[in-house]
Design a protein around this motif. Structure first.
Motif, short mmCIF file in Angstrom:
data_model
loop_
_atom_site.label_atom_id
_atom_site.label_comp_id
_atom_site.label_asym_id
_atom_site.label_seq_id
_atom_site.Cartn_x
_atom_site.Cartn_y
_atom_site.Cartn_z
N TYR A 158 0.99 -1.26 -0.11
CA TYR A 158 0.08 0.06 0.00
C TYR A 158 0.81 1.26 -0.13
CZ TYR A 158 -4.16 -2.83 1.23
OH TYR A 158 -4.97 -3.87 1.01
N SER A 159 2.01 1.07 0.19
CA SER A 159 3.08 2.31 0.04
C SER A 159 2.39 3.38 -1.09
CB SER A 159 4.55 1.88 -0.01
OG SER A 159 5.45 3.06 -0.05
N PRO A 160 2.86 4.54 -0.61
CA PRO A 160 2.75 5.53 -1.79
C PRO A 160 3.72 5.47 -2.77
CG PRO A 160 3.10 6.84 0.24
CD PRO A 160 3.11 5.09 0.65
N ASP A 161 4.97 4.89 -2.61
CA ASP A 161 6.12 5.10 -3.07
C ASP A 161 6.16 3.74 -4.06
OD1 ASP A 161 8.82 5.96 -3.76
OD2 ASP A 161 9.46 4.00 -3.02
N GLU A 162 6.30 4.04 -5.49
CA GLU A 162 6.18 3.02 -6.41
C GLU A 162 7.30 1.98 -6.20
OE1 GLU A 162 6.20 2.40 -11.19
OE2 GLU A 162 5.18 4.12 -10.41
N ASP A 163 8.62 2.43 -5.95
CA ASP A 163 9.82 1.64 -5.92
C ASP A 163 9.68 0.71 -4.83
OD1 ASP A 163 10.97 2.70 -8.11
OD2 ASP A 163 12.06 3.98 -7.10
N THR A 164 9.16 1.11 -3.83
CA THR A 164 8.75 0.30 -2.47
C THR A 164 7.68 -0.78 -2.85
OG1 THR A 164 9.52 2.30 -1.09
CG2 THR A 164 8.05 0.54 0.01
N ARG A 165 6.56 -0.29 -3.53
CA ARG A 165 5.75 -1.45 -3.84
C ARG A 165 6.09 -2.45 -4.56
NH1 ARG A 165 2.68 3.43 -5.05
NH2 ARG A 165 2.64 2.86 -7.09
N GLY A 166 7.12 -2.14 -5.61
CA GLY A 166 7.92 -3.12 -6.63
C GLY A 166 8.47 -3.96 -5.89
N MET A 167 9.58 -3.57 -4.83
CA MET A 167 10.35 -4.38 -4.10
C MET A 167 9.37 -5.38 -3.30
SD MET A 167 13.35 -2.50 -2.10
CE MET A 167 12.35 -1.12 -1.32
N ALA A 168 8.50 -4.85 -2.70
CA ALA A 168 7.47 -5.83 -2.02
C ALA A 168 6.74 -6.87 -2.74
CB ALA A 168 6.36 -4.69 -1.22
N ILE A 169 6.50 -6.62 -3.96
CA ILE A 169 5.73 -7.62 -4.85
C ILE A 169 6.76 -8.65 -5.05
CG2 ILE A 169 5.64 -6.36 -6.91
CD1 ILE A 169 2.78 -8.73 -5.30
N ASP A 170 8.02 -8.23 -5.51
CA ASP A 170 9.03 -9.07 -5.93
C ASP A 170 9.19 -9.90 -4.41
OD1 ASP A 170 9.40 -7.72 -8.25
OD2 ASP A 170 11.30 -6.71 -7.79
N VAL A 171 9.34 -9.88 -3.63
CA VAL A 171 9.41 -10.51 -2.34
C VAL A 171 8.17 -11.55 -2.30
CG1 VAL A 171 9.32 -10.75 -0.01
CG2 VAL A 171 10.81 -9.01 -0.98
N VAL A 172 7.04 -10.84 -2.44
CA VAL A 172 5.87 -11.94 -2.37
C VAL A 172 6.00 -12.93 -3.52
CG1 VAL A 172 3.24 -11.90 -2.87
CG2 VAL A 172 4.22 -10.38 -1.32
N LYS A 173 6.35 -12.48 -4.77
CA LYS A 173 6.28 -13.32 -5.87
C LYS A 173 7.45 -14.59 -5.62
CE LYS A 173 6.76 -13.78 -10.91
NZ LYS A 173 6.69 -13.24 -12.10
N SER A 174 8.45 -13.91 -5.02
CA SER A 174 9.58 -15.00 -5.07
C SER A 174 9.30 -16.07 -3.84
CB SER A 174 10.88 -14.42 -4.29
OG SER A 174 11.92 -14.94 -4.06
N LEU A 175 8.37 -15.80 -2.86
CA LEU A 175 7.99 -16.52 -1.66
C LEU A 175 6.71 -17.39 -2.16
CD1 LEU A 175 8.78 -14.39 1.36
CD2 LEU A 175 10.39 -16.02 0.13
#
Length: 109
Positions: free
Chosen positions: A57-74
Motif C-alpha cells: 500500500y506504500s505511496p512509493d512505487e519503488d517500495t511497492r515494486g520491491m514488496a511484490i518481488d518478495v511476495v512473488k519470490s516466496l
C-alpha cells in the motif's frame, strides 16, 4: 551499518514485522532496502508475507515494486499486482493475496 546489521540478523534477531518495516522506510536509501528485500527472498520464509502486505500500500512505487518481488519470490505468484497500477487495481490484487494467505494460513505461520 545498523541497517545492514538488522538485515543480517533476519530472521533470528530481526523479526518479520521489522524486516517489512525496513522495506517500507523510504527514509532509508533504496539500495539498502533492496538488500533487505534480497535477504527476505534468500531466507525464503513465507511467514514474512503477511507483513509485506502492508508495504504493498506504500505511496512509493519503488517500495511497492520491491514488496511484490518478495511476495512473488516466496509464493510463486504476483496476484496480478503491478506497482505502477492505479490504486483500485492494486487493492484488488492485494485482496487476492490476502485470500491466498487465509486459504493457506499454515504456510504463513
Amino acid at each position: 551499518a545498523l541497517f545492514r546489521d538488522r538485515v543480517a540478523g533476519y530472521p533470528r534477531q530481526t523479526k518479520y514485522k521489522d524486516l517489512a518495516g525496513m522495506l517500507a522506510d523510504v527514509a532509508v536509501p533504496l539500495t539498502l532496502r533492496q538488500e533487505a528485500a534480497e535477504k527476505a527472498k534468500t531466507v525464503a520464509d513465507k511467514r514474512v508475507v503477511p507483513f509485506i502486505v502492508d508495504v504493498l500500500y506504500s505511496p512509493d512505487e519503488d517500495t511497492r515494486g520491491m514488496a511484490i518481488d518478495v511476495v512473488k519470490s516466496l509464493t510463486g505468484k504476483n496476484f496480478s499486482y503491478r506497482a505502477d497500477a492505479p490504486d483500485d487495481k492494486r487493492t484488488k490484487a492485494i485482496q487476492k493475496l490476502l485470500a491466498h494467505v487465509q486459504k493457506n494460513a499454515r504456510d504463513f505461520r
